[in-house]
Design an enzyme around this catalytic site. Structure first.
Site, short mmCIF file in Angstrom:
data_model
loop_
_atom_site.label_atom_id
_atom_site.label_comp_id
_atom_site.label_asym_id
_atom_site.label_seq_id
_atom_site.Cartn_x
_atom_site.Cartn_y
_atom_site.Cartn_z
CG HIS A 33 33.06 34.61 45.27
ND1 HIS A 33 32.46 33.60 44.35
CD2 HIS A 33 34.52 34.28 44.71
CE1 HIS A 33 33.87 33.76 43.02
NE2 HIS A 33 34.95 33.57 43.40
CE LYS A 56 34.99 36.53 41.67
NZ LYS A 56 36.06 36.50 42.44
CB SER A 75 36.30 30.60 44.94
OG SER A 75 36.71 30.10 44.57
#
Ligand SMILES: *Cc1c(COP(=O)(O)O)cnc(C)c1O
Length: 393
Positions: A210, A241, A182
């Site tokens: 992610h 996320k 990330s």
């Protein structure tokens, strides 16, 4: 003053004096491309809200309806008091979406990591871990008691070397990597890691926090991205996320998932995702199954913004995903840049040591499908102004 905690006060003062004290800003609206931060409406480049689902009407509606029917909380751990049909449905749906046989949810991605390592390895065992792996992976690995052997970041020959060196010193072994890193936005070479796992007979695990909702066809994740269906033993992910809600997931081999229902400690000793979380996640999977539009727009926005920043003369690092680091070098410059951006109505966080290596401080821009072209243009204009003012471009 209680002398027993004087040391904490000293540490806090020290953080304050060195400028390292983390002052957390307060959000005063729904999370979206524009939101109220510390009382000011700003363009948001900080959230991991890749698909704009955090305040999506379909998820909000699903959460409302589920609350009306089931209330708000699970009221006990699932293994003792039973599990709601919503949780069962979500796990089946996530497994089908990701093209794996089985999946289990946890309260968060962090909890998923704390569950999975201690259930699979212990002190006679070895974990081969990418040196840049996320803190929650590291904590899960530590909790297992297994020997943690770090390998150089995404370096296949480096990994082979440490595995060879450790040969004969451990009972069971596994390889664990972040899917998307990330801080830099690079993708782990999972296809090559699979070959190494085969070669040395190791379990292969990836934490795709992610990449979930971002990589692969319609956001099906890193395993789909590399067409490795059925070959990666454990895929850890988050629903906090791109999915826009909160929760964790472990997907993959059904034997391992069954085992986690028996031995995953955050599953056994902590209550489940709440009812509205679960219902909203079900709605999120529905959206992703029905259309790739949001995922496509995310990547289009990422490409547009990155290209714009490069044209302006910024260094956007090695990212191959919508995560866009703006490399600035010194942490003082990155912090000043971030605060100038905020004054001009753009919320983008500065990251410095120890989150990233010394001398590699940056601003990290998190692009979302929810950003309009006007948002991105506003972002580019503001970066250009601040960049010129601070002599970066
Ligand atoms: C963000 C992140 C997590 C934590 O996920 P939560 O659902 O917020 O607990 C775990 N692993 C990785 C790699 C992450 O980036």
């Amino acid at each position: 003053m209680d002398t027993k905690i004087q040391w904490i006060k000293d540490e806090l003062d020290q953080l304050q004096q060195s400028g390292a004290l983390n002052r957390i800003r307060t959000i005063g609206s729904a999370v979206g491309p524009k939101m109220v931060v510390d009382g000011k409406c700003v363009l948001n480049f900080c959230s991991n809200n890749y698909l704009g689902l955090a305040n999506h009407p379909a998820l909000v509606k699903a959460a409302h309806e589920a609350i009306d029917e089931y209330g708000v909380g699970p009221a006990a751990v699932r293994s003792i008091a039973g599990t709601t049909e919503l949780h069962v449905r979500l796990e089946k749906k996530l497994a089908a979406f990701k093209g794996v046989e089985s999946a289990i949810t946890f309260q968060s991605g962090y909890a998923a990591n704390l569950a999975v390592f201690p259930a699979l390895v212990s002190k006679e065992d070895a974990i081969f871990s990418d040196e840049l792996n996320h803190a929650s992976i590291i904590d899960g690995c530590r909790l297992s008691g297994a020997r943690i052997i770090r390998y150089p970041h995404s370096n296949i020959e480096g990994l082979r070397a440490v595995i060879r060196e450790a040969a004969g010193t451990y009972r069971r072994g596994l390889i664990i990597t972040d899917g998307v890193f990330s801080m830099d936005g690079d993708i782990a070479p999972l296809d090559k890691l699979y070959e190494v796992a085969q070669e040395f007979d190791l379990l292969l695990m990836v934490d795709d926090a992610h990449g979930e909702g971002v990589l692969g066809t319609g956001g099906r994740g890193i395993v789909d991205h590399f067409h490795l269906h059925g070959k990666v033993d454990v895929e850890i992910g988050t629903l906090s996320k791109a999915f826009g809600v909160v929760g964790g997931i472990v997907a993959g081999n059904p034997v391992i998932i069954d085992w986690l229902r028996q031995r995953g400690r955050p599953f056994l000793f902590s209550s489940a995702m709440t009812i509205p979380d679960t219902a909203a996640c079900l709605a999120a999977v529905d959206l992703l199954e029905n259309s790739t539009e949001l995922v496509d727009r995310l990547w289009e926005n990422g490409r547009f913004f990155k290209e714009g920043m490069r044209t302006l003369g910024f260094n956007t690092g090695e990212s191959v995903t919508p995560i866009t680091p703006i490399m600035l070098g010194e942490v003082t410059l990155a912090k000043q840049f971030s605060s100038e951006l905020f004054n001009e109505g753009v919320f983008a966080v500065a990251l410095g040591y120890p989150t990233v290596p010394q001398g590699k401080a940056r601003i990290r821009v998190m692009i979302s499908a929810a950003h309009t072209r006007e948002d991105l243009d506003q972002g580019l204009d503001t970066f250009a102004r601040v960049g010129k003012k601070l002599g970066v471009i």
